[in-house]
Design a protein around this motif. Structure first.
Motif, PDB file in Angstrom:
ATOM      1  N   GLN A 255      -3.126   0.638  -9.699  1.00  0.00           N
ATOM      2  CA  GLN A 255      -1.711   0.816 -10.012  1.00  0.00           C
ATOM      3  C   GLN A 255      -0.849  -0.013  -9.060  1.00  0.00           C
ATOM      4  O   GLN A 255       0.124  -0.650  -9.485  1.00  0.00           O
ATOM      5  CB  GLN A 255      -1.338   2.290  -9.916  1.00  0.00           C
ATOM      6  N   GLU A 256      -1.191  -0.005  -7.796  1.00  0.00           N
ATOM      7  CA  GLU A 256      -0.429  -0.782  -6.813  1.00  0.00           C
ATOM      8  C   GLU A 256      -0.555  -2.275  -7.074  1.00  0.00           C
ATOM      9  O   GLU A 256       0.399  -3.038  -6.893  1.00  0.00           O
ATOM     10  CB  GLU A 256      -0.906  -0.425  -5.404  1.00  0.00           C
ATOM     11  N   LEU A 257      -1.742  -2.711  -7.519  1.00  0.00           N
ATOM     12  CA  LEU A 257      -1.922  -4.126  -7.853  1.00  0.00           C
ATOM     13  C   LEU A 257      -1.092  -4.512  -9.070  1.00  0.00           C
ATOM     14  O   LEU A 257      -0.414  -5.549  -9.068  1.00  0.00           O
ATOM     15  CB  LEU A 257      -3.399  -4.416  -8.127  1.00  0.00           C
ATOM     16  N   GLU A 258      -1.133  -3.693 -10.105  1.00  0.00           N
ATOM     17  CA  GLU A 258      -0.414  -4.036 -11.327  1.00  0.00           C
ATOM     18  C   GLU A 258       1.092  -4.096 -11.102  1.00  0.00           C
ATOM     19  O   GLU A 258       1.799  -4.838 -11.784  1.00  0.00           O
ATOM     20  CB  GLU A 258      -0.758  -3.033 -12.430  1.00  0.00           C
TER      21      GLU A 258
ATOM     22  N   LEU B 211     -11.195  -1.064  -5.738  1.00  0.00           N
ATOM     23  CA  LEU B 211     -10.108  -1.007  -4.776  1.00  0.00           C
ATOM     24  C   LEU B 211     -10.152  -2.261  -3.914  1.00  0.00           C
ATOM     25  O   LEU B 211     -11.213  -2.835  -3.692  1.00  0.00           O
ATOM     26  CB  LEU B 211     -10.214   0.219  -3.874  1.00  0.00           C
ATOM     27  N   VAL B 212      -8.994  -2.691  -3.425  1.00  0.00           N
ATOM     28  CA  VAL B 212      -8.914  -3.855  -2.549  1.00  0.00           C
ATOM     29  C   VAL B 212      -8.587  -3.373  -1.143  1.00  0.00           C
ATOM     30  O   VAL B 212      -7.508  -2.814  -0.908  1.00  0.00           O
ATOM     31  CB  VAL B 212      -7.834  -4.844  -3.037  1.00  0.00           C
TER      32      VAL B 212
ATOM     33  N   ARG C 228      -0.833  -7.565 -18.419  1.00  0.00           N
ATOM     34  CA  ARG C 228      -0.880  -6.964 -17.082  1.00  0.00           C
ATOM     35  C   ARG C 228      -2.305  -6.549 -16.731  1.00  0.00           C
ATOM     36  O   ARG C 228      -2.774  -6.750 -15.612  1.00  0.00           O
ATOM     37  CB  ARG C 228       0.046  -5.754 -17.024  1.00  0.00           C
ATOM     38  N   LEU C 229      -2.986  -5.953 -17.705  1.00  0.00           N
ATOM     39  CA  LEU C 229      -4.364  -5.532 -17.486  1.00  0.00           C
ATOM     40  C   LEU C 229      -5.256  -6.729 -17.173  1.00  0.00           C
ATOM     41  O   LEU C 229      -6.107  -6.674 -16.278  1.00  0.00           O
ATOM     42  CB  LEU C 229      -4.885  -4.790 -18.711  1.00  0.00           C
ATOM     43  N   ARG C 230      -5.076  -7.826 -17.885  1.00  0.00           N
ATOM     44  CA  ARG C 230      -5.894  -9.022 -17.644  1.00  0.00           C
ATOM     45  C   ARG C 230      -5.593  -9.629 -16.275  1.00  0.00           C
ATOM     46  O   ARG C 230      -6.489 -10.168 -15.622  1.00  0.00           O
ATOM     47  CB  ARG C 230      -5.671 -10.040 -18.763  1.00  0.00           C
ATOM     48  N   MET C 231      -4.353  -9.548 -15.862  1.00  0.00           N
ATOM     49  CA  MET C 231      -4.000 -10.034 -14.518  1.00  0.00           C
ATOM     50  C   MET C 231      -4.719  -9.218 -13.456  1.00  0.00           C
ATOM     51  O   MET C 231      -5.273  -9.766 -12.500  1.00  0.00           O
ATOM     52  CB  MET C 231      -2.490  -9.953 -14.313  1.00  0.00           C
ATOM     53  N   ARG C 232      -4.704  -7.906 -13.641  1.00  0.00           N
ATOM     54  CA  ARG C 232      -5.381  -7.052 -12.671  1.00  0.00           C
ATOM     55  C   ARG C 232      -6.890  -7.304 -12.655  1.00  0.00           C
ATOM     56  O   ARG C 232      -7.530  -7.357 -11.605  1.00  0.00           O
ATOM     57  CB  ARG C 232      -5.081  -5.595 -12.992  1.00  0.00           C
ATOM     58  N   GLU C 233      -7.480  -7.475 -13.836  1.00  0.00           N
ATOM     59  CA  GLU C 233      -8.913  -7.774 -13.904  1.00  0.00           C
ATOM     60  C   GLU C 233      -9.233  -9.071 -13.176  1.00  0.00           C
ATOM     61  O   GLU C 233     -10.264  -9.182 -12.496  1.00  0.00           O
ATOM     62  CB  GLU C 233      -9.349  -7.868 -15.367  1.00  0.00           C
ATOM     63  N   HIS C 234      -8.361 -10.066 -13.328  1.00  0.00           N
ATOM     64  CA  HIS C 234      -8.580 -11.356 -12.662  1.00  0.00           C
ATOM     65  C   HIS C 234      -8.582 -11.188 -11.146  1.00  0.00           C
ATOM     66  O   HIS C 234      -9.461 -11.721 -10.461  1.00  0.00           O
ATOM     67  CB  HIS C 234      -7.486 -12.336 -13.082  1.00  0.00           C
ATOM     68  N   VAL C 235      -7.623 -10.435 -10.623  1.00  0.00           N
ATOM     69  CA  VAL C 235      -7.550 -10.231  -9.171  1.00  0.00           C
ATOM     70  C   VAL C 235      -8.766  -9.450  -8.688  1.00  0.00           C
ATOM     71  O   VAL C 235      -9.384  -9.799  -7.679  1.00  0.00           O
ATOM     72  CB  VAL C 235      -6.246  -9.509  -8.794  1.00  0.00           C
TER      73      VAL C 235
ATOM     74  N   ASP D  16       0.878  -1.167   0.000  1.00  0.00           N
ATOM     75  CA  ASP D  16       0.000   0.000   0.000  1.00  0.00           C
ATOM     76  C   ASP D  16       0.919   1.222   0.000  1.00  0.00           C
ATOM     77  O   ASP D  16       1.153   1.865   1.018  1.00  0.00           O
ATOM     78  CB  ASP D  16      -0.899  -0.014   1.239  1.00  0.00           C
ATOM     79  N   ILE D  17       1.445   1.536  -1.170  1.00  0.00           N
ATOM     80  CA  ILE D  17       2.533   2.503  -1.300  1.00  0.00           C
ATOM     81  C   ILE D  17       2.174   3.864  -0.732  1.00  0.00           C
ATOM     82  O   ILE D  17       2.991   4.520  -0.084  1.00  0.00           O
ATOM     83  CB  ILE D  17       2.956   2.648  -2.779  1.00  0.00           C
TER      84      ILE D  17
END
Length: 408
Positions: A268-271, A316-317, A298-305, A258-259
């Motif tokens: 952005q932090e997730l990616e 947001l997580v 990278r975008l697909r990875m973030r969408e998956h999470v 959590d920068i």
């Protein structure tokens, strides 16, 4: 005042006003803005290189910059939740900001109305006979980010409309990015085929052999962990954070990444967490590795999470959501890599498309590009396994998106 992650605010109402500085959506040609002799905003500089692509980008950003200078409003924003914003409760706090701030907001709105009038007049002059009287009020109603009934002062209704419109429009970022990548892949394949057709038979065979060799090398990479899985997070914990993998602690991991210390992991932090996985597949020094494809991955990875962790779908997580995800069965090592998960998700998308298209987003940007309905593009990682000769590509390159001003 420290700003939160730039991508978080674009898609989350709660943080939209705190740092809307930026994801370039590249939706067609940016609109020309009326040159200003003096910037009405002090403080953070306007980041023209980080344009959101919205036709009201500058207005949105300047309003936010002005509001952040008011201590009362900033305090209320910090304590607000998504429901306060959706209900318009936060917008009503505008009545309590300083007179100096209200004066600046009034001036910003008058400038925005003037800019829109100029755009409307230019379009109408190009399409109609001269000396035709225009009903500017009626035309201004087509712009949903401000209240056209009051063209001189910035009121609570203006802030409410600006938040609602920007949140809706920016939420279309992912879909726009996928469409843009799909066009890029089609153009790239078209150029490749045109190049092969220009060669003699022997040269063409050699070029095809080289392409197959590049694709083979690209496929030979270490196993890519599923984004958000225990294996993927532990790898970050050990190799990037330099910590003992046997002492992995989800809460500590969350705090470390959590920068901006705002209590959530934004997009952005997730990616940033996926860089190590992407480096297993993509190397900018390798001719066969397409960096544009890497960013799509990278975008697909973030969408998956986000799909599996962000339970309230606010983009947001939170710590609670993150810890809950680490307790699920899918968090452990299931033996499946990222490619297998992508293939499974792709099959689900194909089944859904066969059952009928999903409803589109409500409302469209007045200055956004029109795109024809098209199937969801295959994940970037799967495209390398397809024989280039089997790909269907139109004889001519697809028409590039154009600015749609038909609703002005």
């Amino acid at each position: 005042m420290p700003s939160s992650g730039p991508r978080a605010v674009l898609l989350l109402p709660l943080l939209l006003l705190r740092a809307v500085l930026a994801v370039p959506l590249e939706r067609g040609t940016p609109q020309q803005e009326t040159p200003a002799t003096e910037s009405p905003v002090s403080g953070p500089a306007l980041l023209s290189s980080q344009d959101t692509g919205l036709y009201y980008h500058r207005y949105l950003q300047e309003v936010i910059n002005v509001l952040e200078t008011d201590g009362h409003f900033r305090e209320k924003l910090q304590a607000a939740n998504a429901e306060d914003i959706k209900s318009g409760k936060l917008s009503r706090e505008l009545d309590f900001v300083s007179h100096h701030v209200r004066t600046k907001l009034d001036e910003l709105k008058r400038q925005e109305v003037s800019r829109l009038r100029m755009l409307l007049k230019a379009k109408m002059d190009a399409e109609q006979e001269p000396n035709v009287q225009l009903d500017h009020l009626s035309l201004l109603k087509q712009f949903e980010h401000l209240d056209p009934q009051n063209q001189h002062t910035f009121e609570a209704r203006d802030l409410e409309l600006l938040i609602q419109t920007a949140t809706r429009d920016l939420a279309q970022y992912d879909a726009a990015h996928h469409e843009e990548f799909k066009r890029y892949e089609m153009l790239k394949e078209h150029e490749r085929r045109r190049y092969l057709e220009s060669l003699g038979e022997e040269q063409r065979k050699e070029a095809e052999r080289k392409l197959e060799e590049q694709q083979r090398r690209h496929r030979e990479h270490p196993k890519v962990n599923v984004p958000g899985s225990q294996a993927q997070l532990k790898e970050v914990w050990e190799e990037l954070d330099g910590l003992d993998p046997n002492r992995f602690n989800p809460k500590t991991f969350f705090i470390l990444h959590d920068i901006n210390s705002d209590g959530v992991l934004d997009e952005q932090e997730l990616e940033a967490l996926f860089t190590k996985e992407l480096e297993k597949v993509y190397d900018p020094k390798n001719e066969e590795d397409d960096m544009r494809e890497m960013e799509e991955e990278r975008l697909r990875m973030r969408e998956h999470v986000m799909k599996n962790v962000d339970t309230n779908q606010d983009r947001l997580v939170t710590l609670e959501e993150f810890l809950a995800s680490t307790q699920r069965k899918e968090f452990g090592d299931t033996g499946e890599g990222w490619e297998a998960v992508l293939q499974m998700e792709q099959r689900k998308q194909q089944q859904q498309s066969q059952n009928g298209p999903a409803p589109g987003p409500e409302g469209q940007l007045k200055f956004s590009q029109d795109t024809d309905d098209a199937p969801v593009p295959a994940p970037a990682g799967d495209q390398k396994d397809v024989d280039p000769s089997e790909k269907k590509v139109p004889d001519q390159p697809p028409e590039l998106p154009r600015l749609d001003t038909q609703h002005l």
